[in-house]
Scaffold this motif. Structure first.
Motif, PDB file in Angstrom:
ATOM      1  N   THR A  43       5.976 -16.851   1.799  1.00 24.56           N
ATOM      2  CA  THR A  43       6.189 -17.865   1.966  1.00 24.56           C
ATOM      3  C   THR A  43       7.536 -18.649   1.748  1.00 24.56           C
ATOM      4  N   LYS A  44       7.715 -18.150   1.069  1.00 28.30           N
ATOM      5  CA  LYS A  44       9.338 -18.165   0.249  1.00 28.30           C
ATOM      6  C   LYS A  44      10.708 -18.105   2.091  1.00 28.30           C
ATOM      7  N   LYS A  45      10.397 -16.891   2.625  1.00 23.91           N
ATOM      8  CA  LYS A  45      11.387 -16.235   3.590  1.00 23.91           C
ATOM      9  C   LYS A  45      10.206 -16.114   4.922  1.00 23.91           C
ATOM     10  N   LYS A  46       9.707 -15.406   4.918  1.00 27.24           N
ATOM     11  CA  LYS A  46       8.782 -15.511   6.563  1.00 27.24           C
ATOM     12  C   LYS A  46       8.183 -16.295   6.978  1.00 27.24           C
ATOM     13  N   TRP A  47       7.641 -17.691   6.108  1.00 25.26           N
ATOM     14  CA  TRP A  47       7.592 -18.640   6.615  1.00 25.26           C
ATOM     15  C   TRP A  47       8.321 -19.653   6.375  1.00 25.26           C
ATOM     16  N   LYS A  48       9.614 -19.410   5.715  1.00 24.52           N
ATOM     17  CA  LYS A  48      10.478 -20.404   5.115  1.00 24.52           C
ATOM     18  C   LYS A  48      10.744 -21.498   5.640  1.00 24.52           C
ATOM     19  N   LYS A  49       9.883 -22.140   7.335  1.00 21.07           N
ATOM     20  CA  LYS A  49      10.008 -23.343   8.033  1.00 21.07           C
ATOM     21  C   LYS A  49       8.271 -22.768   8.931  1.00 21.07           C
ATOM     22  N   PRO A  50       7.402 -23.556   7.799  1.00 20.13           N
ATOM     23  CA  PRO A  50       5.629 -23.534   9.017  1.00 20.13           C
ATOM     24  C   PRO A  50       5.923 -24.244  10.083  1.00 20.13           C
ATOM     25  N   GLU A  51       4.972 -24.031  11.172  1.00 17.53           N
ATOM     26  CA  GLU A  51       5.184 -24.720  11.913  1.00 17.53           C
ATOM     27  C   GLU A  51       3.896 -25.428  11.877  1.00 17.53           C
ATOM     28  N   GLN A  52       4.008 -26.771  12.226  1.00 22.15           N
ATOM     29  CA  GLN A  52       2.517 -27.450  12.319  1.00 22.15           C
ATOM     30  C   GLN A  52       1.460 -27.028  12.826  1.00 22.15           C
ATOM     31  N   ASP A  53       1.425 -26.605  13.731  1.00 25.12           N
ATOM     32  CA  ASP A  53       0.163 -25.851  14.591  1.00 25.12           C
ATOM     33  C   ASP A  53      -0.054 -24.541  14.807  1.00 25.12           C
ATOM     34  N   VAL A  54      -0.127 -23.893  13.270  1.00 17.79           N
ATOM     35  CA  VAL A  54       0.375 -22.583  12.953  1.00 17.79           C
ATOM     36  C   VAL A  54      -1.360 -22.339  13.473  1.00 17.79           C
ATOM     37  N   HIS A  55      -1.637 -20.942  14.237  1.00 14.47           N
ATOM     38  CA  HIS A  55      -3.235 -20.333  14.286  1.00 14.47           C
ATOM     39  C   HIS A  55      -3.205 -18.997  13.231  1.00 14.47           C
TER      40      HIS A  55
END
Length: 103
Positions: A43-55
């Motif tokens: 959550t802090k590194k790999k998904w630092k910028k979350p996508e809106q419509d992630v699957h």
């Protein structure tokens, strides 16, 4: 109050994959990695910028492709960012701590 990561809603569904990845790391002798610390890395590194419509399959792919060295680099940087644990210890206490033992 700390905002939750947008992917937090998928945590329960991702738990089997997280367990599998942690077990893989343990088989590779990275025994200090656990599910909460792996989740923090994601959550802090790999998904630092979350996508809106992630699957969810994209999140699973991210977890499966995570390398132990990437996690360890993140953990090392986080450890350096943590507070100085000796900050409140005065000079006399440090001297006592590092004084050689008498035979």
């Amino acid at each position: 109050m700390v905002d939750k990561h947008p992917y937090e809603v998928y945590f329960q569904q991702l738990l089997p994959v997280l367990r599998s990845k942690v077990e893989e790391f343990r088989l590779l002798n990275y025994g200090t990695i656990d599910i909460p610390s792996l989740w923090e890395y994601l959550t802090k590194k790999k998904w630092k910028k979350p996508e809106q419509d992630v699957h969810i399959y994209q999140l699973v792919a991210d977890i499966v492709s995570t390398k132990a060295i990437d996690y360890m680099n993140f953990a090392t940087v986080e450890a350096y960012r943590s507070p100085n644990w000796l900050e409140e210890v005065n000079h006399e206490e440090l001297q006592e701590l590092f004084r050689p033992k008498k035979p």
